[in-house]
Design an enzyme around this catalytic site. Structure first.
Site, PDB file in Angstrom:
ATOM      1  N   ALA A  19      29.490  -5.803  -9.044  1.00 39.30           N
ATOM      2  CA  ALA A  19      28.520  -5.770  -7.948  1.00 39.30           C
ATOM      3  C   ALA A  19      28.561  -7.125  -7.258  1.00 39.30           C
ATOM      4  O   ALA A  19      28.106  -8.125  -7.812  1.00 39.30           O
ATOM      5  CB  ALA A  19      27.124  -5.479  -8.491  1.00 39.30           C
ATOM      6  N   SER A  21      27.411  -9.538  -4.340  1.00 41.04           N
ATOM      7  CA  SER A  21      26.364  -9.761  -3.340  1.00 41.04           C
ATOM      8  C   SER A  21      26.802 -10.703  -2.234  1.00 41.04           C
ATOM      9  O   SER A  21      26.127 -10.826  -1.210  1.00 41.04           O
ATOM     10  CB  SER A  21      25.122 -10.340  -4.022  1.00 41.04           C
ATOM     11  OG  SER A  21      25.399 -11.648  -4.510  1.00 41.04           O
ATOM     12  N   GLY A  22      27.910 -11.397  -2.442  1.00 40.41           N
ATOM     13  CA  GLY A  22      28.334 -12.418  -1.501  1.00 40.41           C
ATOM     14  C   GLY A  22      27.941 -13.811  -1.943  1.00 40.41           C
ATOM     15  O   GLY A  22      28.285 -14.795  -1.286  1.00 40.41           O
ATOM     16  N   VAL A  24      27.598 -16.956  -5.060  1.00 45.36           N
ATOM     17  CA  VAL A  24      28.557 -17.598  -5.949  1.00 45.36           C
ATOM     18  C   VAL A  24      28.597 -16.935  -7.324  1.00 45.36           C
ATOM     19  O   VAL A  24      29.671 -16.857  -7.948  1.00 45.36           O
ATOM     20  CB  VAL A  24      28.244 -19.108  -6.081  1.00 45.36           C
ATOM     21  CG1 VAL A  24      26.878 -19.338  -6.722  1.00 45.36           C
ATOM     22  CG2 VAL A  24      29.324 -19.821  -6.879  1.00 45.36           C
ATOM     23  N   ASP A  25      27.485 -16.426  -7.821  1.00 45.24           N
ATOM     24  CA  ASP A  25      27.450 -15.871  -9.176  1.00 45.24           C
ATOM     25  C   ASP A  25      28.311 -14.617  -9.306  1.00 45.24           C
ATOM     26  O   ASP A  25      29.165 -14.526 -10.192  1.00 45.24           O
ATOM     27  CB  ASP A  25      26.008 -15.572  -9.581  1.00 45.24           C
ATOM     28  CG  ASP A  25      25.136 -16.819  -9.607  1.00 45.24           C
ATOM     29  OD1 ASP A  25      25.660 -17.892  -9.957  1.00 45.24           O
ATOM     30  OD2 ASP A  25      23.948 -16.718  -9.261  1.00 45.24           O
ATOM     31  N   CYS A 113      14.682  -2.812  -7.777  1.00 44.73           N
ATOM     32  CA  CYS A 113      16.038  -2.740  -7.239  1.00 44.73           C
ATOM     33  C   CYS A 113      17.057  -2.627  -8.367  1.00 44.73           C
ATOM     34  O   CYS A 113      17.969  -1.800  -8.315  1.00 44.73           O
ATOM     35  CB  CYS A 113      16.331  -3.965  -6.375  1.00 44.73           C
ATOM     36  SG  CYS A 113      17.975  -3.961  -5.628  1.00 44.73           S
ATOM     37  N   CYS A 210      15.066 -10.426  -0.662  1.00 53.14           N
ATOM     38  CA  CYS A 210      16.219 -10.224   0.215  1.00 53.14           C
ATOM     39  C   CYS A 210      15.864  -9.549   1.530  1.00 53.14           C
ATOM     40  O   CYS A 210      16.426  -9.877   2.576  1.00 53.14           O
ATOM     41  CB  CYS A 210      17.306  -9.440  -0.513  1.00 53.14           C
ATOM     42  SG  CYS A 210      16.908  -7.706  -0.849  1.00 53.14           S
TER      43      CYS A 210
END
Length: 397
Positions: A19, A21-22, A24-25, A113, A210
């Site tokens: 998954a 998200s864009g 760094v993690d 979420c 978000c």
């Protein structure tokens, strides 16, 4: 033989959906698994359109995140897909967020979420793609138990630990989920991203909900639940009217500033009464809570909760993500479950989560948790709300 993800088979024969998200993690997670030889597929979810969320025209504010995720996928050489989950995100997360605020609660949308969108819908999509696991960039870990099941445990970096937001994960979901960053610190993750040459290595972490990047959650609530903006009275614990407010959505339990009333001693928000449109305020000592009534319990400890709870189960709980676990007792009561805190907690707010752990420190195991339905305050001098948890009252003699 098990591979590094505790899965049967060689990494090159094991498909893992990440998954992305864009940030760094998740980007470092994808790069790490790719470097270990796994068949990695990156998926980014388009969850909301900010302009629609606050009822004004505009491009999706998550566009840059999608661009960043795509750039990372291209850099490390993995397929990447963007899935439109806007409608299910609105139904499962945004609508319930607004409903919760309108009813006087303080919700945690990230929990919903994770529970309903990422770990239900995206997990199902990962299975459809033939994946053996869904990996995320959460700072949490899991470990294989003797019976082959998996336990959810806190991250090694307790300052980054996100277990509070994942308490609603089911046993079945834990079997399929993997958290490669669970034993890493944030600086180590950023350094890993730099080693892989990822453009997001120094990207700032998101600090806001978000779908509320402006920080003004009231914009979303006002759009979806205008009744939550109706004015009402600010009253003390004896029901005396001290002033008026512009809508309960502007307040949360424990709040002191911005009440708009004059008082010789500090006053804090004790509770919100949506039915009466009242904000109840009182002294700080009235914020101390001993007993918490829970709803929507999720148990991921050993056995079934009803079998292990007996006359009471000693454990540790967190009532806010930023607080350390505190000793408590979990008991069955009135057809549901209650938590009795050994030491009172301030500002226990309905809508927040109460998460169970087997220890207060280290990589403690997450035993589950529930959402706070109501709380009973510690006995205090003055006012009518002199309520005390029965077990603690008996212990004090």
């Amino acid at each position: 033989m098990l591979n590094s993800l505790d899965l049967e088979g060689r990494p090159q024969d094991t498909r893992v959906v990440v998954a992305m998200s864009g940030g760094v993690d998740s980007s470092a997670t994808a790069a790490l698994l790719k470097a270990q030889g796994y068949d990695v597929v990156g998926i980014t979810l388009q969850l909301y359109d900010h302009g629609e969320a606050i009822h004004r025209k505009g491009a999706c504010c998550a566009g840059q995140d999608i661009h960043d995720a795509r750039a990372v996928a291209e850099r490390i050489g993995i397929p990447h897909y963007v899935l439109d989950y806007e409608s299910r995100f609105r139904e499962s997360v945004i609508d319930s967020f607004a409903d919760s605020y309108a009813s006087g609660e303080t919700p945690v949308p990230c929990i919903e979420c994770n529970r309903s969108v990422k770990f239900r819908d995206l997990l199902a999509t990962a299975r459809e793609l033939g994946a053996s696991a869904l990996a995320t960039g959460h700072y949490v870990s899991s470990r294989r138990l003797d019976d082959g099941s998996r336990a959810l445990v806190c991250a090694a970096d307790r300052d980054r630990d996100q277990s509070y937001f994942l308490f609603a994960t089911t046993r079945e979901q834990l079997q399929f989920l993997r958290f490669p960053l669970g034993d890493m610190t944030k600086p180590q993750t950023r350094e890993l991203a730099r080693q892989f040459g990822l453009s997001v290595a120094d990207k700032h972490d998101s600090q806001d909900i978000c779908f509320v990047p402006t920080g003004r959650y009231t914009d979303v609530v006002e759009r979806l639940k205008p009744n939550a903006m109706e004015p009402g009275d600010i009253v003390d614990v004896d029901g005396r009217v001290l002033g008026q407010h512009p809508g309960i959505v502007h307040f949360t339990v424990g709040q002191r500033r911005g009440l708009g009333i004059a008082s010789r001693s500090p006053l804090y928000v004790l509770r919100l009464d949506a039915a009466q449109r009242q904000v109840v305020v009182g002294p700080r000592e009235a914020l101390l809570m001993d007993r918490i009534v829970l709803r929507d319990i999720n148990w991921i400890g050993d056995g079934s909760l009803d079998d292990v709870i007996g006359d009471g189960l000693e454990l540790f709980v967190r009532v806010r993500s930023t607080r350390a676990p505190q000793p408590a007792w979990l008991r069955a009561a009135n057809g549901g479950y209650e938590v009795e805190l050994v030491v009172g907690e301030e500002g226990v707010s309905p809508g927040q989560a109460c998460v169970f752990y087997d220890a207060a420190e280290g990589q403690a195991r997450v035993l589950g948790g529930g959402f706070i339905k109501s709380a009973a305050p510690r006995r205090f001098e003055g006012g009518r709300e002199q309520i005390e948890a029965p077990a603690l009252a008996a212990a004090r003699g």
